[in-house]
Write a protein that holds these residues in place. Sequence first.
Motif, short mmCIF file in Angstrom:
data_model
loop_
_atom_site.label_atom_id
_atom_site.label_comp_id
_atom_site.label_asym_id
_atom_site.label_seq_id
_atom_site.Cartn_x
_atom_site.Cartn_y
_atom_site.Cartn_z
N PHE A 1 0.74 -1.38 -0.18
CA PHE A 1 -0.04 0.10 0.17
C PHE A 1 0.89 1.24 -0.02
O PHE A 1 0.36 2.40 -0.59
N ARG A 2 2.07 1.12 0.48
CA ARG A 2 2.88 2.33 0.82
C ARG A 2 3.21 3.02 -0.78
O ARG A 2 3.42 4.32 -0.89
N TYR B 1 1.14 3.25 -3.17
CA TYR B 1 0.08 4.18 -3.52
C TYR B 1 -0.15 5.64 -2.53
O TYR B 1 -0.92 6.35 -2.70
N PHE C 1 -0.20 5.30 0.96
CA PHE C 1 -1.17 4.93 2.11
C PHE C 1 -0.66 3.82 3.03
O PHE C 1 0.14 3.14 2.30
N ASP D 1 -4.34 3.33 7.60
CA ASP D 1 -5.17 4.45 7.27
C ASP D 1 -6.85 3.85 6.82
O ASP D 1 -7.60 4.78 6.68
N LEU D 2 -6.88 2.82 6.62
CA LEU D 2 -8.25 2.00 6.26
C LEU D 2 -9.32 2.64 7.15
O LEU D 2 -10.50 2.52 6.79
N CYS E 1 -10.89 5.60 6.06
CA CYS E 1 -11.55 5.86 4.75
C CYS E 1 -12.41 4.70 4.35
O CYS E 1 -13.05 4.66 3.18
N ARG F 1 -11.28 5.87 -2.08
CA ARG F 1 -10.23 5.51 -3.15
C ARG F 1 -9.26 4.58 -2.45
O ARG F 1 -8.63 3.34 -2.92
N LYS F 2 -8.44 5.03 -1.23
CA LYS F 2 -7.51 4.07 -0.78
C LYS F 2 -8.27 2.60 -0.33
O LYS F 2 -7.57 1.66 -0.19
N TYR F 3 -9.37 2.75 0.27
CA TYR F 3 -10.06 1.61 0.73
C TYR F 3 -10.19 0.63 -0.48
O TYR F 3 -10.11 -0.60 -0.68
N ALA G 1 -6.90 -1.14 -1.46
CA ALA G 1 -6.46 -1.96 -0.70
C ALA G 1 -7.28 -3.20 -1.03
O ALA G 1 -6.75 -4.37 -0.81
#
Length: 221
Positions: free
Chosen positions: A124-125, A127, A129, A133-134, A137, A191-193, A196
């Motif tokens: 994930f890094r 990207y 995050f 961090d999830l 988000c 987006r992050k979620y 992931a």
Amino acid sequence: MRDIDKRVIEAANDREQISDLVKEYEFFILSSARKTVKGYLSKDMDEWSVALNSFVEAVQKYEFSKGSFISFAEKVIRSRLIDYYRSQNKFKIESNLDEIEEMPDSKGPNLDLQMEIEAANQKFRKYGFSFFDLTECSPKAKKTKQSCEAAVAFMMKNPVLISNLKQNGQLPIKIIEKNAGIPRKILERHRKYLIAVIEILTGDYDFLSEYLKNFKEDAGK
């Protein structure tokens, strides 16, 4: 009085001596941190930085009256790591990932699961995050969760889009919005979620993917 205890007292206000102690006791720092983490730990992880800073803190605050420096340093490292976990809400992610918590027995977190979390975190890094961090988000409302599931299902049916995502690090928001009919606002906010979940479902994460069964089922429809 142990030699290390005397050395630490002398080094308390000397950066060069502290640096020498850190180098000499690097294995001790890593080992002490692993006792708290109870699993895999490498120097590129945040926990290592926390442990390193904790050791320096222990050197600067140590007094003979506190007993053995080694025991004192172990306590400081453990205490700071626990504080770090609490601040990061580690192993407790909301929504579909909120079941990832410490196991009820005395062995601590499931080591295989923990290793998967750390591996995913490294992924994930790129990207921008981290796994943790999830919490902020992940979707909360039922309709939002359904929209996220639909977005993932669309991506899973389009391997070219997934390949592009992994190459350029960009979620194809416009394409998903147009073809899956999902509001852009939801896609941008989560987006992050979404990234992931896609990475977990398309990667080698047997344990983590079990917490995303609903996404698997939607992708298979």
